[in-house]
Scaffold this active site. Structure first.
Site, PDB file in Angstrom:
ATOM      1  N   ASP A  11       0.990  -1.015   0.052  1.00  0.00           N
ATOM      2  CA  ASP A  11      -0.100  -0.067   0.129  1.00  0.00           C
ATOM      3  C   ASP A  11       1.049   1.384  -0.067  1.00  0.00           C
ATOM      4  O   ASP A  11       0.895   2.040   0.887  1.00  0.00           O
ATOM      5  CB  ASP A  11      -0.938   0.013   1.149  1.00  0.00           C
ATOM      6  CG  ASP A  11      -0.131  -0.037   2.654  1.00  0.00           C
ATOM      7  OD1 ASP A  11       0.934  -0.770   2.700  1.00  0.00           O
ATOM      8  OD2 ASP A  11      -0.689   0.559   3.563  1.00  0.00           O
ATOM      9  N   HIS A 249       9.228  -1.062   9.211  1.00  0.00           N
ATOM     10  CA  HIS A 249       8.169  -2.215   9.167  1.00  0.00           C
ATOM     11  C   HIS A 249       8.217  -3.182   8.056  1.00  0.00           C
ATOM     12  O   HIS A 249       8.452  -4.403   8.085  1.00  0.00           O
ATOM     13  CB  HIS A 249       6.950  -1.756   9.115  1.00  0.00           C
ATOM     14  CG  HIS A 249       6.533  -0.827  10.597  1.00  0.00           C
ATOM     15  ND1 HIS A 249       6.531  -1.238  11.892  1.00  0.00           N
ATOM     16  CD2 HIS A 249       6.397   0.483  10.462  1.00  0.00           C
ATOM     17  CE1 HIS A 249       6.414  -0.371  12.579  1.00  0.00           C
ATOM     18  NE2 HIS A 249       6.091   0.806  11.988  1.00  0.00           N
TER      19      HIS A 249
HETATM   20  C1  BDR Z   1       2.263  -0.850   8.824  1.00  0.00           C
HETATM   21  O1  BDR Z   1       1.270   0.455   8.828  1.00  0.00           O
HETATM   22  C2  BDR Z   1       1.755   1.162   7.444  1.00  0.00           C
HETATM   23  O2  BDR Z   1       1.955   2.375   7.792  1.00  0.00           O
HETATM   24  C3  BDR Z   1       3.058   0.574   7.223  1.00  0.00           C
HETATM   25  O3  BDR Z   1       3.436   0.741   5.744  1.00  0.00           O
HETATM   26  C4  BDR Z   1       3.297  -0.813   7.635  1.00  0.00           C
HETATM   27  O4  BDR Z   1       2.963  -1.485   6.769  1.00  0.00           O
HETATM   28  C5  BDR Z   1       2.907  -0.668  10.294  1.00  0.00           C
HETATM   29  O5  BDR Z   1       2.002  -0.803  11.188  1.00  0.00           O
HETATM   30 CA    CA Z   2       2.587  -1.065   4.402  1.00  0.00          CA
END
Ligand code: BDR
Ligand code: CA
Length: 330
Positions: A11, A249
């Site tokens: 995303d 992340h």
């Molecule tokens: C997840 O939430 C999104 O903002 C980041 O891309 C990551 O996949 C972290 O909680």
């Molecule tokens: Ca993400």
């Protein structure tokens, strides 16, 4: 060794863009395709960002990008997460309008087709909501046994949540989809906040990236990575109280798919809270009987070798494009 075949679902947001660059530039990963989903931004914007990052990377032009779900299975998408990713998802950075377009196939159909064409061969790496996979499973439940593994960025077992006290954004953003995926029988590696909040970049890592990446033709990539990291540092300080450290992340999920030895895991049966007034999106394991599980549905990452991960991430992101490497051997 042949590169591991993967489909990456994004995303594209800031950390997604870095995960994407990592997957495109690693010589140990062969991307069969990229699928996009709503989340940090709309599915359309995620697709545009993905195509633009793909072109920036100089990677093979023929990697297909398929657009997927525009909202969760039930309810409404809450809109762009501007606080962390800015309005366009990539910290306001203006990448050139991509020349390529997404393929016409809907992302869940693409996933179903690829897994049926190459059963047992492809690792799925999901770093956004699990909506595309839940739809794919509804269309063809047999794909649960045809994916080699699902590595997902999402959830939190011992760590607190990041959008609510107990929920992580990707699970919270479509808990029903997550529930269906965790109950599907796909072998899951959960790369959640227990490890991603430890997998941090610091200022000195950004400096090292710039040193490693210096070279002809690398300026557009270095400018982009530098700018989005700067935005991310500021956003994490302002909204999450993280000073001088930003969690990687989504790149960690890709890195774990490439090299599982970066993390320690525990076997658990993860249940998803789909309805709780305070706890929707929680990833729950009955830890009262952890040693006596008769059934498990996920390997949950609980420790990460941060230094080895960051070293690999910086080297892959900074790697010269193949064409430049070949020129160097003339
Ligand atoms: C997840 O939430 C999104 O903002 C980041 O891309 C990551 O996949 C972290 O909680
Ligand atoms: Ca993400």
């Amino acid at each position: 060794m042949a590169a591991a075949k993967m489909i990456l679902d994004v995303d594209t947001g800031i950390d997604d863009a870095l995960a994407l660059l990592f997957a495109l530039k690693s010589d140990e990963i062969g991307l069969e395709g990229i699928t996009t989903v709503f989340g940090n931004v709309s599915a359309e914007q995620a697709t545009r960002n993905t195509l633009a990052v793909l072109e920036l990377s100089g990677a093979a032009e023929d990697i297909p990008v398929a657009m997927g779900a525009a909202g969760p299975l039930f309810g409404e998408w809450g809109g762009t997460v501007e606080s962390i990713h800015d309005r366009n998802g990539i910290g306001g950075y203006e990448l050139p309008e991509p020349k390529k377009q997404a393929i016409a196939e809907f992302a869940p159909d693409f996933i179903v087709r690829k897994l049926n064409e190459q059963p047992g061969e492809i690792t799925l790496v999901f770093v956004g909501r699990l909506t595309n996979l839940a739809i794919a499973l509804a269309k063809d439940p047999t794909i649960a046994s045809k994916a080699k593994r699902l590595v997902l960025m999402g959830g939190a077992l011992y760590a607190p949540g990041n959008v609510t006290p107990v929920a992580e954004a990707n699970i919270w953003g479509d808990p029903e989809a997550a529930h269906r995926v965790f109950e599907s029988g796909i072998p899951i590696t959960m790369v959640g906040l227990d490890v991603t909040m430890e997998a941090v970049l610091r200022d000195e890592d950004v400096r090292r990236f710039k040193e490693l990446a210096a070279g002809p033709g690398q300026e557009p990539l270095v400018r982009f990575v530098d700018a989005i990291l700067k935005y991310y540092f500021e956003a994490y300080e302002q909204y999450n109280g993280c000073v001088g450290r930003i969690p990687m992340h989504d790149p960690l999920a890709v890195a774990v798919a490439e090299d599982p030895s970066l993390v320690d895991t525990e076997p658990h049966y993860i249940a998803i809270e789909t309805k709780g007034r305070l706890s929707a999106g929680a990833t729950l394991s009955d830890r009262r009987k952890a040693s006596a599980f008769t059934e498990i549905n996920a390997s949950v990452c609980v420790r990460v070798d941060r230094d080895r991960f960051v070293d690999r991430l910086l080297k892959v992101l900074a790697a010269q494009p193949l064409s430049a490497q070949m020129r160097g051997t003339d």
